[in-house]
Scaffold this motif. Sequence first.
Motif, PDB file in Angstrom:
ATOM      1  N   VAL A 239       0.816  -1.217   0.000  1.00 47.94           N
ATOM      2  CA  VAL A 239       0.000   0.000   0.000  1.00 47.94           C
ATOM      3  C   VAL A 239       0.851   1.269   0.000  1.00 47.94           C
ATOM      4  O   VAL A 239       0.374   2.332  -0.374  1.00 47.94           O
ATOM      5  N   ASP A 240       2.118   1.129   0.404  1.00 49.00           N
ATOM      6  CA  ASP A 240       2.964   2.326   0.384  1.00 49.00           C
ATOM      7  C   ASP A 240       3.653   2.541  -0.972  1.00 49.00           C
ATOM      8  O   ASP A 240       4.306   3.563  -1.153  1.00 49.00           O
TER       9      ASP A 240
ATOM     10  N   ASN B 290       2.498  -3.511   3.872  1.00 47.20           N
ATOM     11  CA  ASN B 290       3.127  -2.194   4.010  1.00 47.20           C
ATOM     12  C   ASN B 290       4.628  -2.393   4.238  1.00 47.20           C
ATOM     13  O   ASN B 290       5.053  -2.871   5.291  1.00 47.20           O
TER      14      ASN B 290
ATOM     15  N   THR C  88       7.025  -0.199   4.606  1.00 47.97           N
ATOM     16  CA  THR C  88       7.594   0.672   5.634  1.00 47.97           C
ATOM     17  C   THR C  88       7.371   0.067   7.017  1.00 47.97           C
ATOM     18  O   THR C  88       8.293  -0.005   7.843  1.00 47.97           O
ATOM     19  N   ALA C  89       6.138  -0.398   7.246  1.00 49.33           N
ATOM     20  CA  ALA C  89       5.820  -0.982   8.550  1.00 49.33           C
ATOM     21  C   ALA C  89       6.596  -2.275   8.760  1.00 49.33           C
ATOM     22  O   ALA C  89       7.072  -2.557   9.866  1.00 49.33           O
TER      23      ALA C  89
ATOM     24  N   GLU D  18      10.037  -1.690   9.974  1.00 46.15           N
ATOM     25  CA  GLU D  18      10.095  -1.265  11.383  1.00 46.15           C
ATOM     26  C   GLU D  18       9.918  -2.439  12.334  1.00 46.15           C
ATOM     27  O   GLU D  18      10.409  -2.431  13.451  1.00 46.15           O
TER      28      GLU D  18
HETATM   29  C1  NAG Z   1       2.662   2.146   6.130  1.00 42.91           C
HETATM   30  O1  NAG Z   1       3.282   2.054   7.368  1.00 42.91           O
HETATM   31  C2  NAG Z   1       3.865   3.268   7.803  1.00 42.91           C
HETATM   32  C3  NAG Z   1       4.684   2.990   9.039  1.00 42.91           C
HETATM   33  O2  NAG Z   1       3.957   2.253   9.946  1.00 42.91           O
HETATM   34  C4  NAG Z   1       2.753   4.278   8.040  1.00 42.91           C
HETATM   35  O3  NAG Z   1       3.304   5.498   8.471  1.00 42.91           O
HETATM   36  C5  NAG Z   1       2.020   4.474   6.730  1.00 42.91           C
HETATM   37  O4  NAG Z   1       0.911   5.319   6.928  1.00 42.91           O
HETATM   38  C6  NAG Z   1       1.544   3.160   6.169  1.00 42.91           C
HETATM   39  N1  NAG Z   1       1.061   3.388   4.819  1.00 42.91           N
HETATM   40  C7  NAG Z   1      -0.180   3.096   4.442  1.00 42.91           C
HETATM   41  C8  NAG Z   1      -0.554   3.495   3.059  1.00 42.91           C
HETATM   42  O5  NAG Z   1      -0.951   2.510   5.151  1.00 42.91           O
END
Ligand code: NAG
Length: 648
Positions: A407-408, A440, A442-443, A446
């Motif tokens: 999703v990112d 995700n 990015t998540a 982490e």
């Molecule tokens: C993906 O994860 C990051 C870090 O947790 C968060 O800031 C971001 O909003 C998330 N992106 C989406 C599109 O959900």
Amino acid sequence: MFGVRTLALSAVAGLITSILADHTDQSVKQNALKHVDTKAVGEHIFQLGDITYFTDTIHATCEQAASGPDTDGSLFPITHIIADTPVVTANFIEDVISKYEQEDDVFNADFLQAIFFTCFNASATLDASAIQYLSTLNPSKLILGKAFGDHASNITGSFSVTVLSTTNAASLPPGPLVARSEDCGLAISTVYRLYTDDTRAFVDGVYPTSEGQRFAVKDIFNLQGIITTSGSASWTRISEPANVTAPAIRRLLDLGGVIVGKTKTTQFASAAEPWVWDDVYPPLNPRGDGMLSCSGSSAGSASAIAAYDWLDYAIGSDTGTSMRRPAAVAGVYGQRPSHGRMTLEGVTPISYSTDTAGVFCRDPYKWVKFSRLWYTPALYQDRSLTGLPAYDVSHGQSLPKRILYPVDYLPLKNPAAENILQGFLTKVTRAMNMEIEQFNWTASFEKLSQPADFNLARLLANLLVMWTHEHYELVGKSLVTMYEARYGSYPRLEPPMRDRFRSPDYSSAEHEAAREIRRLAAEAFEQQVLYSTADTCSESIILSDISTGGLPAYREEKLNLSPNASFLAPPGIAGTSGDFCPFFGCMDVTVPIGQVSYWSKKTLREETMPVTIGLIVKRGCDLMLYDLIEKLADADILKTVNTGVRAF
Ligand SMILES: *[C@@H]1O[C@H](CO)[C@@H](O)[C@H](O)[C@H]1NC(C)=O
Ligand SMILES: *[C@@H]1O[C@H](CO)[C@@H](O)[C@H](O)[C@H]1NC(C)=O
Ligand SMILES: *[C@@H]1O[C@H](CO)[C@@H](O)[C@H](O)[C@H]1NC(C)=O
Ligand SMILES: *[C@@H]1O[C@H](CO)[C@@H](O)[C@H](O)[C@H]1NC(C)=O
Ligand SMILES: *[C@@H]1O[C@H](CO)[C@@H](O)[C@H](O)[C@H]1NC(C)=O
């Protein structure tokens, strides 16, 4: 640019002969051989009709004639037919010539001016039907291998007959050849067809001494006897011809491949966009308006595969994105394999921690077949180079059940391209019984249990440490030292190498620390994100867009600033999900899934550009992904792409 012929005759049987009718008609005039040019000693360029050919007479095979007329020493075209039966019939000859017509783009009726028979059997003859049929082909010469000697006296017609007393012909390929009388006897040499490199994808053409499927090689892989330019004029000036062919390429030659040339790359296989290329004119991406970015670094290989029907495969490499992004803009298949799958000995490196070798192809089946043969365990890299754990093999052979949609990094920016992606996913999930789930990146970075307290940006910063340190140590340092010693000046370099090769950005200790962080992260990633199960090598597949989200990226920089266009690579690291597999060592393949139209700022009309998607699986799951590609091709979901302006 040299093209060569390819024939796999033994594999094909009994094709019908509609084209042949043209050539059985006696009114068809054969074009006389017209000499065009003599290159190095023994290399001749000639024409038959409008088609230009090349031959290397130095490596000719010499045969002695037992009987037959002398010729005047000029080259003449011949067609070599190898009989696998002691009695050659009209049907046999007709079938063979029909196969040549259909499968060999070098062959045409002009080569029937002389027909040359050899036979596997010790003794052979042409029966009455064969002799009758030959007269309809209207050759002026018949050349018979030694096996035909016993019965040659009753073979007559409106042609001269030469009978050979030697049997070197076994080493000659079937199909079109040229010959001439020399002191040694009849010197027979292989003939190549010359093609024009309109896309300007090649540095050099080369010609081989064997037969097989044609491939091109990015000019960072060593070929014995040829200087590897690595896209750099300065590097070329300090380099000698390679004395050994890179084992990755040796493997392909051993498998019967034929190298037709070395393709262009950015300086030292960097990620430079076309407007940065300094020493080399960037290849033209044949898709769309012809003015889209060819990307880098394996740009010549990808452009050539997208442009030329006469080319089957092209070899490239991927350190950061260099296979996948050129494949994306050219709308062809190309992979970053699992890290460590192919030795890069004899290849100009960037970074042993991240360099990989891949192959471009238009046809998913051929691409998979080639890849399965090429990436052989004997050529896997040592783990001291990759810095990664051994491949996990304790898993089942099923396909994954989940496709992860990041999703990112998605949806694709162009809604029309996203529609194509959604259509593709609907078909894949239905045909393969899979499910789409959100994910995700990015998540997930982490959440990795090790190394502790890293986010995406801090983790991926280690990629830059590995790239720049290793590039300086492996290439930059010796280039600068040798160039300054020989020419008294700093070598001519494009950014970012111009600064990078001046002095090391990171110490060896920082480099070692980065490798260790990467190893820990990869270990955690392979347990927590992309992991094996008892059923399957990679529990899921992650989608990846390495391209522009379906917007045109032009080879002219400024055009990419306008709203309906895009740069390929957003500035900084992790701008696309293309950086993740170089870091984790996973496999990421680019596959073409459709095309969208765009309004071209160059041609001022609607044009069409390819849409591709990346499929990421766990490191070591290459064979599983090849199985999936094949199944998707079986289901007609993945298709062979065309050469030229439109992929589909
Ligand atoms: C993906 O994860 C990051 C870090 O947790 C968060 O800031 C971001 O909003 C998330 N992106 C989406 C599109 O959900
Ligand atoms: C002729 O040679 C072919 C190919 O080697 C072989 O299969 C065949 O049996 C031979 N025939 C005879 C009659 O010797
Ligand atoms: C030539 O001689 C051989 C052996 O005697 C025979 O099999 C063949 O049919 C003859 N060919 C012609 C065209 O008569
Ligand atoms: C090839 O050249 C390299 C570097 O000049 C040299 O170390 C090596 O021994 C040579 N190999 C062969 C087979 O000649
Ligand atoms: C961008 O594309 C849209 C849709 O085709 C079009 O309406 C718009 O005018 C374009 N914008 C520019 C600046 O070309």
